[in-house]
Design a protein around this motif. Structure first.
Motif, PDB file in Angstrom:
ATOM      1  N   ALA A  46       0.945  -1.200  -0.064  1.00 55.30           N
ATOM      2  CA  ALA A  46       0.109  -0.036  -0.006  1.00 55.30           C
ATOM      3  C   ALA A  46       0.692   1.331   0.019  1.00 55.30           C
ATOM      4  N   ALA A  47       1.808   1.214   0.802  1.00 54.99           N
ATOM      5  CA  ALA A  47       2.683   2.424   0.831  1.00 54.99           C
ATOM      6  C   ALA A  47       3.460   2.497  -0.334  1.00 54.99           C
ATOM      7  N   PHE A  48       3.856   1.356  -0.761  1.00 56.16           N
ATOM      8  CA  PHE A  48       4.679   1.454  -2.271  1.00 56.16           C
ATOM      9  C   PHE A  48       3.868   1.973  -3.488  1.00 56.16           C
ATOM     10  N   ALA A  49       2.527   1.645  -3.346  1.00 55.55           N
ATOM     11  CA  ALA A  49       1.769   2.318  -4.391  1.00 55.55           C
ATOM     12  C   ALA A  49       1.671   3.590  -4.269  1.00 55.55           C
ATOM     13  N   GLY A  50       1.702   4.234  -2.979  1.00 57.17           N
ATOM     14  CA  GLY A  50       1.327   5.645  -3.055  1.00 57.17           C
ATOM     15  C   GLY A  50       2.501   6.423  -3.519  1.00 57.17           C
ATOM     16  N   LEU A  51       3.792   5.861  -3.100  1.00 59.45           N
ATOM     17  CA  LEU A  51       4.929   6.518  -3.582  1.00 59.45           C
ATOM     18  C   LEU A  51       5.306   6.259  -5.042  1.00 59.45           C
ATOM     19  N   ALA A  52       4.879   5.001  -5.722  1.00 55.61           N
ATOM     20  CA  ALA A  52       5.190   4.589  -7.168  1.00 55.61           C
ATOM     21  C   ALA A  52       4.277   5.442  -8.160  1.00 55.61           C
ATOM     22  N   VAL A  53       3.126   6.108  -7.535  1.00 50.22           N
ATOM     23  CA  VAL A  53       2.443   6.713  -8.730  1.00 50.22           C
ATOM     24  C   VAL A  53       2.885   8.128  -8.540  1.00 50.22           C
ATOM     25  N   LYS A  54       3.661   8.693  -7.351  1.00 49.26           N
ATOM     26  CA  LYS A  54       4.173   9.963  -7.266  1.00 49.26           C
ATOM     27  C   LYS A  54       5.395  10.011  -8.359  1.00 49.26           C
ATOM     28  N   VAL A  55       6.297   9.121  -8.288  1.00 46.94           N
ATOM     29  CA  VAL A  55       7.492   9.180  -9.088  1.00 46.94           C
ATOM     30  C   VAL A  55       7.546   9.713 -10.596  1.00 46.94           C
ATOM     31  N   PRO A  56       6.723   8.616 -11.439  1.00 47.91           N
ATOM     32  CA  PRO A  56       6.224   7.689 -11.279  1.00 47.91           C
ATOM     33  C   PRO A  56       6.984   6.392 -11.640  1.00 47.91           C
ATOM     34  N   LEU A  57       6.398   5.078 -11.152  1.00 42.92           N
ATOM     35  CA  LEU A  57       7.226   4.072 -11.501  1.00 42.92           C
ATOM     36  C   LEU A  57       6.202   3.254 -12.554  1.00 42.92           C
ATOM     37  N   VAL A  58       6.769   2.523 -13.555  1.00 43.11           N
ATOM     38  CA  VAL A  58       5.906   1.637 -14.358  1.00 43.11           C
ATOM     39  C   VAL A  58       5.353   0.611 -13.512  1.00 43.11           C
ATOM     40  N   PRO A  59       4.009   0.327 -13.633  1.00 41.01           N
ATOM     41  CA  PRO A  59       2.823   0.728 -14.459  1.00 41.01           C
ATOM     42  C   PRO A  59       2.048   1.779 -13.814  1.00 41.01           C
ATOM     43  N   PHE A  60       2.374   2.603 -12.813  1.00 41.51           N
ATOM     44  CA  PHE A  60       1.758   3.859 -12.014  1.00 41.51           C
ATOM     45  C   PHE A  60       1.767   5.091 -12.870  1.00 41.51           C
ATOM     46  N   HIS A  61       2.532   5.259 -14.077  1.00 51.34           N
ATOM     47  CA  HIS A  61       2.924   6.551 -14.788  1.00 51.34           C
ATOM     48  C   HIS A  61       1.956   6.912 -15.729  1.00 51.34           C
ATOM     49  N   THR A  62       0.655   5.955 -15.999  1.00 44.85           N
ATOM     50  CA  THR A  62      -0.044   6.706 -17.150  1.00 44.85           C
ATOM     51  C   THR A  62      -0.523   7.934 -17.177  1.00 44.85           C
ATOM     52  N   TRP A  63      -0.518   8.526 -15.936  1.00 42.56           N
ATOM     53  CA  TRP A  63      -1.248   9.900 -15.821  1.00 42.56           C
ATOM     54  C   TRP A  63      -0.200  10.789 -16.108  1.00 42.56           C
ATOM     55  N   LEU A  64       1.228  10.533 -16.342  1.00 40.80           N
ATOM     56  CA  LEU A  64       2.263  11.554 -16.384  1.00 40.80           C
ATOM     57  C   LEU A  64       2.184  12.378 -17.837  1.00 40.80           C
ATOM     58  N   PRO A  65       2.323  11.436 -18.673  1.00 42.49           N
ATOM     59  CA  PRO A  65       2.562  12.159 -20.078  1.00 42.49           C
ATOM     60  C   PRO A  65       1.448  12.989 -20.410  1.00 42.49           C
ATOM     61  N   ASP A  66       0.145  12.661 -20.098  1.00 46.00           N
ATOM     62  CA  ASP A  66      -0.929  13.607 -20.543  1.00 46.00           C
ATOM     63  C   ASP A  66      -0.768  14.781 -19.690  1.00 46.00           C
ATOM     64  N   THR A  67      -0.555  14.581 -18.111  1.00 43.04           N
ATOM     65  CA  THR A  67      -0.597  15.825 -17.416  1.00 43.04           C
ATOM     66  C   THR A  67       0.917  16.821 -17.755  1.00 43.04           C
ATOM     67  N   TYR A  68       1.861  16.378 -18.218  1.00 38.43           N
ATOM     68  CA  TYR A  68       3.002  17.023 -18.421  1.00 38.43           C
ATOM     69  C   TYR A  68       2.617  17.881 -19.611  1.00 38.43           C
ATOM     70  N   ALA A  69       2.088  17.196 -20.663  1.00 36.68           N
ATOM     71  CA  ALA A  69       1.920  17.883 -22.011  1.00 36.68           C
ATOM     72  C   ALA A  69       0.692  18.823 -21.888  1.00 36.68           C
ATOM     73  N   GLU A  70      -0.245  18.724 -21.155  1.00 35.95           N
ATOM     74  CA  GLU A  70      -1.183  19.576 -21.078  1.00 35.95           C
ATOM     75  C   GLU A  70      -1.021  20.808 -20.017  1.00 35.95           C
ATOM     76  N   ALA A  71      -0.283  20.610 -19.042  1.00 32.90           N
ATOM     77  CA  ALA A  71       0.003  21.747 -18.208  1.00 32.90           C
ATOM     78  C   ALA A  71       0.636  22.865 -18.917  1.00 32.90           C
ATOM     79  N   PRO A  72       0.569  24.011 -18.307  1.00 34.01           N
ATOM     80  CA  PRO A  72       1.540  25.075 -18.879  1.00 34.01           C
ATOM     81  C   PRO A  72       2.894  24.704 -18.389  1.00 34.01           C
ATOM     82  N   THR A  73       3.645  25.074 -19.740  1.00 40.35           N
ATOM     83  CA  THR A  73       5.024  24.734 -19.573  1.00 40.35           C
ATOM     84  C   THR A  73       5.965  24.957 -18.093  1.00 40.35           C
ATOM     85  N   GLY A  74       5.527  26.179 -17.662  1.00 37.23           N
ATOM     86  CA  GLY A  74       6.218  26.458 -16.333  1.00 37.23           C
ATOM     87  C   GLY A  74       5.791  25.673 -15.395  1.00 37.23           C
TER      88      GLY A  74
END
Length: 520
Positions: free
Chosen positions: A230-258
């Protein structure tokens, strides 16, 4: 407790800046930028003052501040600094003013933007200095909420679903993390991280938790595995570690670049730091028992995102996958330390190399990734928001200074000797090849793939014949050169003189490794 609560003042500085901005109801973007820069630079000055007083030979916690908060629940206000959190703190106070100077603040709702950026900085500094889980967790969440608003309110056309995905992933991870540590409380009777770490190292923590949670019907081994996962999953999402990474590409691409600069430069490091400071010390036995699967995930996090990066056509999405790939090296170094090799001087040297490499990689990637996204921001500003790989070509002809800085950042990212990225990766692989050779060998293709997609980026954007659409593409202004120069310096100096950073972490790394090993 120190007479001067230096770390509390440090965390309070950006938060105070946010309060001041909230009172400036008619402030325009220029005023907001000046106030935000002043608050973030004041935090930088405070950290420089702390560095001047930091005892590099000690390895113990320094600048300790501790007050009982909810003593019956084992909750206290507990902050301190050592070589493990020194670099994340330094990285944060460098990145926020750098990001503001590169991208400024938007004309749309500038005051709210500035407030959220400063709240995010306060959350990062609080998280990196906290040593009680509840205190640490509050700042962990304080970093999440401003980031969600920043992506949602100022992001691109797909910002709403991207920010929702980011929020739901990180919220689910946070809940799992919180539940895991609250389950430890009845048996441990404390949530101070150093005390939990001592209980974890001595093997008393999980049996005590099992006794307190006997109604679950789980024995200590199974309960420990459940809480660790449970603790591992919480941290792996934030890094993120595969396969917890699927939120990252969309978020980084859509966020203002700053905002992307801060997400990749600092926010993702909360997860890596959590592995170093929270998960590994509290659950060393469980981590060691699952070391094989964890190393497999780490190798996957190094290799698979590099393959995905090769397929990207959007600069921000390419660099987003690059970020996952590079943070995998940090976890390879950390997990290598937990290998059950005997605690002898020879093996401990390899462990020290691996963990020092992980810390340097954390810091260097934060600076490097922020600079790369900053270059993307400058290209977007000059091209009306375009950022496709095929949109450009030959920019080196019209913008040699911008192309040169981008080249330094890209070569540092792929680990060219003499630049910052090389030192961290070299130390990680030096330790990993000795301690976990199978995982190290399997991770090597990630190095080649990283070089392939980064060189492809440089070739298609900056080299080759000049795209006729950009015959008037302007180079950097003198102000922009002055803003980017410190970041470039931070890519060169640690590569040529790595001891400038290593001297701050060496003693604490040795002490931290000793606390992770049983029977030491």
């Amino acid at each position: 407790m120190n007479s001067l609560p230096a770390l509390s003042l440090l965390t309070a500085t950006p938060l105070l800046g946010a309060v001041i901005l909230s009172l400036l109801r008619t402030a325009n973007a220029a005023v907001v930028l000046r106030v935000s820069l002043a608050a973030s630079l004041l935090a930088t000055v405070q950290v420089v003052a702390l560095l001047a007083r930091f005892d590099t030979a000690s390895g113990t916690l320094q600048f300790i501040e501790r007050l009982d908060w909810m003593p019956t629940l084992g909750v206290s206000y507990f902050v301190a600094l050592d070589g493990i959190n020194l670099l994340p703190v330094l990285m944060t106070v460098l990145l926020v003013p750098f990001t503001l100077a590169v991208t400024g603040v938007p004309a749309d709702r500038p005051r709210l933007y500035g407030i959220l950026i400063l709240l995010l900085e306060g959350g990062l500094l609080g998280n990196f200095t906290a040593l009680n889980f509840i205190h640490w967790f509050l700042y962990w969440e304080l970093g999440l909420i401003p980031a969600w608003f920043l992506v949602r309110l100022w992001g691109g056309p797909g910002a709403r679903p991207a920010s929702d995905q980011f929020f739901l992933f990180t919220l689910a991870g946070s809940v799992a993390l919180l539940v895991a540590f609250l389950a430890l409380l009845p048996g441990a009777r404390t949530l101070d991280l150093p005390q939990l770490a001592e209980l974890g190292r001595s093997g008393r923590l999980i049996p005590a938790a099992a006794a307190g949670l006997s109604w679950t019907g789980l024995d200590a081994t199974h309960l420990g595995t459940v809480l660790f996962l449970a603790a591992f999953a919480g941290l792996a999402v934030k890094v993120p570690l595969v396969p917890f990474h699927t939120w990252l590409p969309d978020t980084y691409a859509e966020a203002p670049t700053g905002v992307t600069m801060l997400l990749t430069g600092a926010l993702s490091k909360m997860g890596v730091y959590g592995f170093l400071r929270v998960l590994a010390p509290v659950f060393p036995g469980e981590l060691r028992a699952l070391l094989g699967p964890l190393l497999a995930l780490t190798v996957a996090s190094i290799v698979l995102p590099a393959l995905m990066a090769l397929a990207q056509q959007d600069l921000k999405r390419l660099l987003a996958y690059s970020s996952v790939n590079h943070l995998g090296y940090c976890l390879l170094g950390l997990f290598a330390v937990l290998d059950p090799a005997p605690a002898t001087p020879a093996w401990d040297r390899e462990r020290s190399a691996a963990m020092s490499g992980a810390l340097l990689q954390l810091f260097n990637h934060g600076i490097n990734a922020a600079l790369l996204f900053g270059v993307v921001a400058l290209i977007e500003r000059r091209s009306g928001g375009r950022r496709g790989l095929d949109d450009f070509g030959g920019l080196r002809v019209r913008a040699p200074v911008l192309s040169g800085i981008a080249g330094v950042a890209l070569f540092a990212s792929l680990g060219l000797p003499g630049l910052s990225g090389f030192v961290g990766e070299f130390l990680v692989f030096k330790g990993a090849f000795a301690l976990v050779p199978g995982a190290a060998v399997l991770a090597v293709p990630g190095l080649f793939l990283t070089a392939m997609f980064l060189l492809t980026l440089y070739q298609r954007v900056f080299n080759g014949p000049l795209n006729p659409a950009w015959v008037a593409f302007p180079d950097l202004t003198r102000r922009e050169v002055l803003v980017l120069a410190p970041a470039v310096l931070l890519l060169v100096l640690p590569g040529v003189l790595p001891h400038l950073l290593l001297r701050w972490v060496n003693a604490s790394v040795v002490r931290h490794i000793a606390q992770l090993l049983p029977g030491t």
